[in-house]
Design a protein around this motif. Structure first.
Motif, PDB file in Angstrom:
ATOM      1  N   THR A   1       0.949  -1.131  -0.027  1.00  0.00           N
ATOM      2  CA  THR A   1       0.035   0.104   0.007  1.00  0.00           C
ATOM      3  C   THR A   1       0.894   1.054  -0.115  1.00  0.00           C
ATOM      4  O   THR A   1       0.726   2.141  -0.806  1.00  0.00           O
ATOM      5  CB  THR A   1      -0.962  -0.006   1.165  1.00  0.00           C
ATOM      6  N   GLU A   2       1.716   1.279   0.817  1.00  0.00           N
ATOM      7  CA  GLU A   2       2.686   2.381   0.958  1.00  0.00           C
ATOM      8  C   GLU A   2       3.527   2.633  -0.108  1.00  0.00           C
ATOM      9  O   GLU A   2       3.634   3.835  -0.972  1.00  0.00           O
ATOM     10  CB  GLU A   2       3.786   2.289   2.152  1.00  0.00           C
ATOM     11  N   THR A   3       3.883   1.412  -1.011  1.00  0.00           N
ATOM     12  CA  THR A   3       4.804   1.583  -2.339  1.00  0.00           C
ATOM     13  C   THR A   3       3.849   2.117  -3.179  1.00  0.00           C
ATOM     14  O   THR A   3       4.468   3.179  -4.005  1.00  0.00           O
ATOM     15  CB  THR A   3       5.367   0.251  -2.490  1.00  0.00           C
ATOM     16  N   LEU A   4       2.743   1.675  -3.457  1.00  0.00           N
ATOM     17  CA  LEU A   4       1.869   2.102  -4.661  1.00  0.00           C
ATOM     18  C   LEU A   4       1.181   3.380  -4.390  1.00  0.00           C
ATOM     19  O   LEU A   4       1.343   4.102  -5.176  1.00  0.00           O
ATOM     20  CB  LEU A   4       0.734   1.190  -4.772  1.00  0.00           C
ATOM     21  N   PHE A   5       0.994   3.859  -2.970  1.00  0.00           N
ATOM     22  CA  PHE A   5       0.611   5.286  -2.873  1.00  0.00           C
ATOM     23  C   PHE A   5       1.733   6.093  -3.136  1.00  0.00           C
ATOM     24  O   PHE A   5       1.491   7.242  -3.816  1.00  0.00           O
ATOM     25  CB  PHE A   5       0.272   5.147  -1.327  1.00  0.00           C
ATOM     26  N   ALA A   6       3.037   5.880  -2.977  1.00  0.00           N
ATOM     27  CA  ALA A   6       3.991   6.743  -3.182  1.00  0.00           C
ATOM     28  C   ALA A   6       4.233   6.877  -4.805  1.00  0.00           C
ATOM     29  O   ALA A   6       4.549   8.033  -5.519  1.00  0.00           O
ATOM     30  CB  ALA A   6       5.455   6.156  -2.499  1.00  0.00           C
ATOM     31  N   LEU A   7       4.185   5.645  -5.556  1.00  0.00           N
ATOM     32  CA  LEU A   7       4.474   5.724  -6.774  1.00  0.00           C
ATOM     33  C   LEU A   7       3.237   6.580  -7.501  1.00  0.00           C
ATOM     34  O   LEU A   7       3.487   7.309  -8.657  1.00  0.00           O
ATOM     35  CB  LEU A   7       4.581   4.455  -7.306  1.00  0.00           C
ATOM     36  N   MET A   8       2.026   6.150  -7.183  1.00  0.00           N
ATOM     37  CA  MET A   8       0.851   6.781  -8.032  1.00  0.00           C
ATOM     38  C   MET A   8       0.658   8.289  -7.567  1.00  0.00           C
ATOM     39  O   MET A   8       0.039   8.979  -8.461  1.00  0.00           O
ATOM     40  CB  MET A   8      -0.507   5.956  -7.604  1.00  0.00           C
ATOM     41  N   GLY A   9       1.241   8.855  -6.443  1.00  0.00           N
ATOM     42  CA  GLY A   9       1.221  10.122  -5.795  1.00  0.00           C
ATOM     43  C   GLY A   9       2.301  11.006  -6.758  1.00  0.00           C
ATOM     44  O   GLY A   9       2.085  12.379  -6.586  1.00  0.00           O
ATOM     45  N   GLN A  10       3.225  10.376  -7.348  1.00  0.00           N
ATOM     46  CA  GLN A  10       4.181  11.068  -8.139  1.00  0.00           C
ATOM     47  C   GLN A  10       3.520  11.975  -8.882  1.00  0.00           C
ATOM     48  O   GLN A  10       2.800  11.830  -9.794  1.00  0.00           O
ATOM     49  CB  GLN A  10       5.077  10.234  -8.799  1.00  0.00           C
ATOM     50  N   GLY A  11       3.862  13.403  -8.854  1.00  0.00           N
ATOM     51  CA  GLY A  11       3.116  14.454  -9.466  1.00  0.00           C
ATOM     52  C   GLY A  11       1.877  14.688  -9.155  1.00  0.00           C
ATOM     53  O   GLY A  11       1.051  15.631  -9.964  1.00  0.00           O
ATOM     54  N   GLY A  12       1.238  14.123  -8.346  1.00  0.00           N
ATOM     55  CA  GLY A  12      -0.175  14.246  -8.127  1.00  0.00           C
ATOM     56  C   GLY A  12      -0.494  14.930  -6.692  1.00  0.00           C
ATOM     57  O   GLY A  12       0.470  15.849  -6.365  1.00  0.00           O
TER      58      GLY A  12
ATOM     59  N   PHE B   1      -5.705   1.023   7.437  1.00  0.00           N
ATOM     60  CA  PHE B   1      -4.692   1.969   6.849  1.00  0.00           C
ATOM     61  C   PHE B   1      -5.191   2.276   5.413  1.00  0.00           C
ATOM     62  O   PHE B   1      -5.306   1.781   4.523  1.00  0.00           O
ATOM     63  CB  PHE B   1      -3.463   1.200   6.635  1.00  0.00           C
ATOM     64  N   TYR B   2      -5.469   3.735   5.324  1.00  0.00           N
ATOM     65  CA  TYR B   2      -6.106   4.331   4.226  1.00  0.00           C
ATOM     66  C   TYR B   2      -5.550   5.498   3.859  1.00  0.00           C
ATOM     67  O   TYR B   2      -5.090   6.580   4.698  1.00  0.00           O
ATOM     68  CB  TYR B   2      -7.492   4.489   4.645  1.00  0.00           C
ATOM     69  N   GLY B   3      -5.499   6.010   2.584  1.00  0.00           N
ATOM     70  CA  GLY B   3      -5.022   6.968   1.899  1.00  0.00           C
ATOM     71  C   GLY B   3      -5.892   7.508   0.616  1.00  0.00           C
ATOM     72  O   GLY B   3      -6.284   6.564  -0.055  1.00  0.00           O
ATOM     73  N   LYS B   4      -5.754   8.818   0.353  1.00  0.00           N
ATOM     74  CA  LYS B   4      -6.500   9.252  -0.799  1.00  0.00           C
ATOM     75  C   LYS B   4      -5.587  10.198  -1.661  1.00  0.00           C
ATOM     76  O   LYS B   4      -5.127  10.987  -0.920  1.00  0.00           O
ATOM     77  CB  LYS B   4      -7.990   9.718  -0.498  1.00  0.00           C
ATOM     78  N   LEU B   5      -5.507  10.048  -2.971  1.00  0.00           N
ATOM     79  CA  LEU B   5      -4.798  10.875  -3.721  1.00  0.00           C
ATOM     80  C   LEU B   5      -5.290  11.256  -5.052  1.00  0.00           C
ATOM     81  O   LEU B   5      -6.288  10.355  -5.466  1.00  0.00           O
ATOM     82  CB  LEU B   5      -3.411  10.615  -3.834  1.00  0.00           C
TER      83      LEU B   5
END
Length: 135
Positions: A88-99, A113-117
């Motif tokens: 989850t942490e890895t994917l969140f960081a990758l997909m958040g690049q430039g977002g 464990f939750y987040g939104k971007l």
């Protein structure tokens, strides 16, 4: 019956799907383009752009295309249900690049464990991890 999302971009569909592939979500498994195989583009700028694409990976299936009259994405989000906090942490960081992160990853009142971007292409993503052993 199956419900699948369909993402509309103006001219960045291929770049978005390439980005999702690089993040590890899956890959484009089908694509049709404007100006090829008898598919007339609505205008000259759309020639060669994605008329229809299928994107899939483990547990992921959605469709996407470029549309000259697409409206900005709003009022809808993809939710990725994950069972490993590290993933989850890895994917969140990758997909958040430039977002833009609207809810940082954290344990929420419901215990997950939750987040939104919103990614760099304007697509909203929610990440919900049910792994409570690492919390």
């Amino acid at each position: 019956m199956q419900l699948s999302n369909y993402l509309f971009f103006t001219t960045t569909c291929e770049q978005a799907l390439d980005f999702y592939t690089q993040c590890g979500l899956g890959e484009m498994t089908e694509v049709s383009r404007y100006g090829l195989n008898g598919i007339a583009p609505p205008n000259a700028e759309m020639h060669g752009k994605v008329m229809h694409a299928r994107f899939e990976g483990p547990g992921v299936l959605f469709y996407a295309s470029d549309n000259h009259d697409a409206e900005p994405m709003r009022g809808s989000a993809h939710i990725l249900m994950l069972d490993e906090r590290g993933q989850t942490e890895t994917l969140f960081a990758l997909m958040g690049q430039g977002g833009k992160v609207s809810t940082p990853l954290a344990v929420q009142p419901w215990g997950d464990f939750y987040g939104k971007l919103t990614d760099r292409f304007g697509v909203q993503w929610m990440f919900n991890c049910t792994d409570r052993t690492a919390l």
